[in-house]
Design an enzyme around this catalytic site. Sequence first.
Site, PDB file in Angstrom:
ATOM      1  N   CYS A 248       5.120  -7.246 -24.303  1.00  0.00           N
ATOM      2  CA  CYS A 248       4.817  -6.327 -23.193  1.00  0.00           C
ATOM      3  C   CYS A 248       5.627  -6.637 -21.943  1.00  0.00           C
ATOM      4  O   CYS A 248       5.396  -6.059 -20.898  1.00  0.00           O
ATOM      5  CB  CYS A 248       3.333  -6.326 -22.875  1.00  0.00           C
ATOM      6  SG  CYS A 248       2.725  -7.902 -22.271  1.00  0.00           S
TER       7      CYS A 248
ATOM      8  N   ASN B 255       8.673 -11.540 -19.332  1.00  0.00           N
ATOM      9  CA  ASN B 255       9.104 -11.743 -17.929  1.00  0.00           C
ATOM     10  C   ASN B 255       8.854 -13.189 -17.530  1.00  0.00           C
ATOM     11  O   ASN B 255       9.723 -13.861 -16.990  1.00  0.00           O
ATOM     12  CB  ASN B 255       8.328 -10.837 -16.973  1.00  0.00           C
ATOM     13  CG  ASN B 255       8.396  -9.380 -17.367  1.00  0.00           C
ATOM     14  OD1 ASN B 255       9.298  -8.993 -18.091  1.00  0.00           O
ATOM     15  ND2 ASN B 255       7.447  -8.585 -16.913  1.00  0.00           N
ATOM     16  N   ASP B 256       7.649 -13.658 -17.794  1.00  0.00           N
ATOM     17  CA  ASP B 256       7.337 -15.041 -17.448  1.00  0.00           C
ATOM     18  C   ASP B 256       7.926 -16.001 -18.476  1.00  0.00           C
ATOM     19  O   ASP B 256       8.432 -17.061 -18.119  1.00  0.00           O
ATOM     20  CB  ASP B 256       5.817 -15.233 -17.345  1.00  0.00           C
ATOM     21  CG  ASP B 256       5.312 -14.883 -15.952  1.00  0.00           C
ATOM     22  OD1 ASP B 256       5.958 -15.320 -14.982  1.00  0.00           O
ATOM     23  OD2 ASP B 256       4.305 -14.168 -15.842  1.00  0.00           O
TER      24      ASP B 256
ATOM     25  N   HIS C 177       0.815  -1.218   0.000  1.00  0.00           N
ATOM     26  CA  HIS C 177       0.000   0.000   0.000  1.00  0.00           C
ATOM     27  C   HIS C 177       0.841   1.257   0.000  1.00  0.00           C
ATOM     28  O   HIS C 177       0.555   2.217  -0.703  1.00  0.00           O
ATOM     29  CB  HIS C 177      -0.915  -0.010   1.223  1.00  0.00           C
ATOM     30  CG  HIS C 177      -1.951  -1.080   1.136  1.00  0.00           C
ATOM     31  ND1 HIS C 177      -2.868  -1.304   2.114  1.00  0.00           N
ATOM     32  CD2 HIS C 177      -2.201  -1.986   0.165  1.00  0.00           C
ATOM     33  CE1 HIS C 177      -3.646  -2.313   1.765  1.00  0.00           C
ATOM     34  NE2 HIS C 177      -3.251  -2.747   0.580  1.00  0.00           N
TER      35      HIS C 177
ATOM     36  N   GLU D  56       3.190 -16.587 -22.539  1.00  0.00           N
ATOM     37  CA  GLU D  56       4.164 -16.646 -21.449  1.00  0.00           C
ATOM     38  C   GLU D  56       4.650 -18.072 -21.214  1.00  0.00           C
ATOM     39  O   GLU D  56       5.686 -18.293 -20.610  1.00  0.00           O
ATOM     40  CB  GLU D  56       3.525 -16.138 -20.146  1.00  0.00           C
ATOM     41  CG  GLU D  56       3.189 -14.668 -20.175  1.00  0.00           C
ATOM     42  CD  GLU D  56       2.163 -14.287 -19.126  1.00  0.00           C
ATOM     43  OE1 GLU D  56       2.502 -13.488 -18.250  1.00  0.00           O
ATOM     44  OE2 GLU D  56       1.020 -14.778 -19.193  1.00  0.00           O
TER      45      GLU D  56
ATOM     46  N   ARG E 116      -5.885  -6.826 -19.208  1.00  0.00           N
ATOM     47  CA  ARG E 116      -5.565  -8.221 -18.951  1.00  0.00           C
ATOM     48  C   ARG E 116      -6.407  -8.676 -17.762  1.00  0.00           C
ATOM     49  O   ARG E 116      -6.461  -7.993 -16.734  1.00  0.00           O
ATOM     50  CB  ARG E 116      -4.084  -8.376 -18.599  1.00  0.00           C
ATOM     51  CG  ARG E 116      -3.745  -9.808 -18.244  1.00  0.00           C
ATOM     52  CD  ARG E 116      -2.279  -9.990 -17.973  1.00  0.00           C
ATOM     53  NE  ARG E 116      -1.901  -9.463 -16.673  1.00  0.00           N
ATOM     54  CZ  ARG E 116      -0.652  -9.433 -16.237  1.00  0.00           C
ATOM     55  NH1 ARG E 116       0.332  -9.852 -17.018  1.00  0.00           N
ATOM     56  NH2 ARG E 116      -0.369  -8.964 -15.056  1.00  0.00           N
TER      57      ARG E 116
ATOM     58  N   ARG F  15      -2.614  -4.072 -16.222  1.00  0.00           N
ATOM     59  CA  ARG F  15      -2.646  -5.154 -15.222  1.00  0.00           C
ATOM     60  C   ARG F  15      -3.788  -4.851 -14.254  1.00  0.00           C
ATOM     61  O   ARG F  15      -3.727  -3.882 -13.508  1.00  0.00           O
ATOM     62  CB  ARG F  15      -1.327  -5.203 -14.459  1.00  0.00           C
ATOM     63  CG  ARG F  15      -0.118  -5.627 -15.294  1.00  0.00           C
ATOM     64  CD  ARG F  15       1.134  -5.669 -14.417  1.00  0.00           C
ATOM     65  NE  ARG F  15       2.264  -6.328 -15.052  1.00  0.00           N
ATOM     66  CZ  ARG F  15       3.275  -5.684 -15.627  1.00  0.00           C
ATOM     67  NH1 ARG F  15       3.289  -4.375 -15.678  1.00  0.00           N
ATOM     68  NH2 ARG F  15       4.271  -6.362 -16.165  1.00  0.00           N
TER      69      ARG F  15
ATOM     70  N   ARG G 287      12.037 -15.589 -11.812  1.00  0.00           N
ATOM     71  CA  ARG G 287      12.294 -14.188 -12.162  1.00  0.00           C
ATOM     72  C   ARG G 287      12.532 -13.310 -10.943  1.00  0.00           C
ATOM     73  O   ARG G 287      13.089 -12.223 -11.053  1.00  0.00           O
ATOM     74  CB  ARG G 287      11.136 -13.622 -13.003  1.00  0.00           C
ATOM     75  CG  ARG G 287       9.833 -13.508 -12.274  1.00  0.00           C
ATOM     76  CD  ARG G 287       8.682 -13.268 -13.234  1.00  0.00           C
ATOM     77  NE  ARG G 287       8.173 -11.909 -13.143  1.00  0.00           N
ATOM     78  CZ  ARG G 287       7.048 -11.497 -13.717  1.00  0.00           C
ATOM     79  NH1 ARG G 287       6.323 -12.348 -14.441  1.00  0.00           N
ATOM     80  NH2 ARG G 287       6.646 -10.267 -13.603  1.00  0.00           N
TER      81      ARG G 287
HETATM   82  C1  PEP Z   1       5.200 -10.836 -18.347  1.00  0.00           C
HETATM   83  O1  PEP Z   1       5.128 -11.935 -17.791  1.00  0.00           O
HETATM   84  O2  PEP Z   1       6.125 -10.522 -19.121  1.00  0.00           O
HETATM   85  C2  PEP Z   1       4.172  -9.816 -18.098  1.00  0.00           C
HETATM   86  C3  PEP Z   1       4.131  -8.712 -18.807  1.00  0.00           C
HETATM   87  O3  PEP Z   1       3.296 -10.036 -17.096  1.00  0.00           O
HETATM   88  P1  PEP Z   1       3.639  -9.839 -15.556  1.00  0.00           P
HETATM   89  O4  PEP Z   1       4.953  -9.137 -15.486  1.00  0.00           O
HETATM   90  O5  PEP Z   1       2.516  -9.050 -14.985  1.00  0.00           O
HETATM   91  O6  PEP Z   1       3.690 -11.245 -15.063  1.00  0.00           O
HETATM   92 MG    MG Z   2       3.391 -12.533 -16.689  1.00  0.00          MG
END
Ligand code: PEP
Ligand code: MG
Length: 734
Positions: free
Chosen positions: A661, A613-614, A348, A590, A491, A455, A624
């Site tokens: 993204c 990222n995933d 928060h 992902e 999303r 998100r 990660r």
């Molecule tokens: C990702 O996984 O690259 C992604 C954009 O989603 P998040 O970072 O919210 O998992």
């Molecule tokens: Mg992700």
Amino acid sequence: MARGGTPEETLGEVVRLVANEMVAEVCSIYLLRAGEVLELFATQGLNPSAVHRTRLRVGEGLVGDIAAHARSLALDDAQAHPQFAYRPETGEEIYHSLAGVPIVRAGRVLGVLVVQNRTRRQYDEEEIETLQTIAMVLAEMVAAQHIVSPNEVQQVDGLGLLPLRIDGVQLTPGVAIGHAVLHEPRIVIQKVVAEDSAAEQIRFDEALSAVRDDVDRMLEAHDMQSGEQREILETFRMFVDDRGWIERVREAIASGLTAEAAVQRAFDDVRARLGQSTDPYIRERLSDLQDLTNRVQLRLTGRAALDPSSLPEDMIVIARDMGPAELLDYDRTRLRALVLEEGSAMSHVTIVARALDIPVVGRAPDVLSRVEPGDPIIVDGDHAQVLVRPAEDIVQTIDAAIEARVERQRKYAALREYPSATRDQARVGLQMNAGLLIDMQHLEETGADGVGLYRTEIPFMVRSEFPDVDAQAWLYSRVLDVADGKPVTFRTLDVGGDKVLPYVGAFGDDNPAMGWRAIRIGLDRPAMLRRQLRALIQAANGRPLSVMFPMIAEVAELTGARKLLDLELDRAKRRGLALPERLRVGVMFEVPALAWQLDSLLPYVDFISVGTNDLLQFLYAADRGNTRLSGRYDSLSPALLRLLHFVVEKTRPAGVDLSVCGEMAGRPVEALALLAVGVRTLSMVPGAIGPVKAMVRSLDLNEASAFLASVLTQPDRPLRETLRLFAADHAVEI
Ligand code: PEP
Ligand code: MG
């Protein structure tokens, strides 16, 4: 030390033991005193009458040199060293070799521990390490027993206070310079047992009502008018009225405690029950309750929380953790940055800090004990670093960096008006990622084409129960209002993993990133996903709508989710609601398995957005969030780029839009590689749009693609350096 005795005796015992163990003729301890002087406090082997008489300035002689640079020295011929300073009273001319280590605590030099030998002895690494360990123990003892008064050491201005760099994680970006304010709101309760319980009840009621007024005032501030920060504060406000909590305090008062002790008891009870939980939601609730407890206690004890006149003009607030309202207690015009020992991107206080637009570095180890009030501090949110007591040259460098940043931002702002196209006229879509209503302001500012990834989970995490459809619809509709016609890709809930919702109960996965999360929860709890889809349709209210499902691993998951969406569209139609003017449905790529299902997936989707990222964490089996693995597998690996190239080749003929993204889309070198493998739309943090656009506009994409194609066939190794050289050779701005 365990034997006790006066500090002098203990130091004497230490030097005797060290000299014996290390077979050294001399062992001495020098401690730092006011005026930057190192005074001999104990010695074995030097003339005992030199104790308290021999004094060296910091920087003078070898001992002074060790203190000045806080570094160890091991010399087999100390007298040949240019820094050697001879002190006749010590009788040390007969000693040739010397090894010394600084006595350091919390980044401050407190003194020096030295051994000397007659022979030209070579001290080995292990011996130096042993000395360092002893120096650490000495440091604790010197501090605990106040062998040199702390006030005296404080007077040692500048010198002896070593610059420190503390690495944490970025919670919000940006760079700020200021002076430390330690946030330590703990109240010492003076009186525990009450004489008059009825009077205590009244005191409690009054304090609580004053706190309620304070929070209401916070809610009136202009930057608290809408968005999740307001919701957080409202949730906090509701806490103030929580009947269960109030009842618990009242009972404690009735049992004979003073109001302040009763409030503490109520908090301790809850903490005893929930304190061990690692669940982020519960931890958040506990920090809220701690915040409330402090606030009520401050009122009860009549102690002003903060005396503003004693606080610096440029405050860097340092805390273990903090509730959202506590941060708002600080004068915003003077608040420059926040550093937390705990904290997470979703906590928060972070969300409120983001609304205030200040840099925050979290998970900074032991920062509270390593910083003194008033210490100059640089908080570099961009590099997740805190620089404590930085040297003047660093301050100048950072000042210059801040200025250069402003300059660059000016340049990027100017770029806003220019099209995002390469030198050879390839058009590149630049979109931004967002997760809070407050992020949406950057859409206009950056000139992004739209929001490539919204998100949606953050508002869900802020609340104690699932937000109803109207509350969700209100938020999404505000997002679309602010977007003002630019496309926004929502999303659906990507919770689970480390983002736990209390009312979903996704606890206990051994391997949460690969556990019950995202669309898996959505399909197992269809009512929840349906309510979100209903809210999205309601929010669109006839405007175009773009919905993206996360973590799709098989085609059936997409078709299952799509069915729920169709049910909601039917429902809206039956009720005569306006349907989205244009509906686009897509998935996040992902999970690597999806690559080999593209042929069957593509007919069902309008777009695919790659969450690198995933994807990277699953491709390389590398968590990660694990700092020991960060940087181990480069996102610019041929493996990932070849995979992406494969996806490009599949999606293009099918007419399905493809974007990236994940965070890599916002880094210019990575973005260059993504364009070179054929991606044409990138979605990134707002701050990256300018730098990436500058790269795009200086790039000849044909050249870059040909170059990448040639190096991708080479043996697997990261291409970062190769691409940097390419950029340098071709004047590409990275
Ligand atoms: C990702 O996984 O690259 C992604 C954009 O989603 P998040 O970072 O919210 O998992
Ligand atoms: Mg992700």
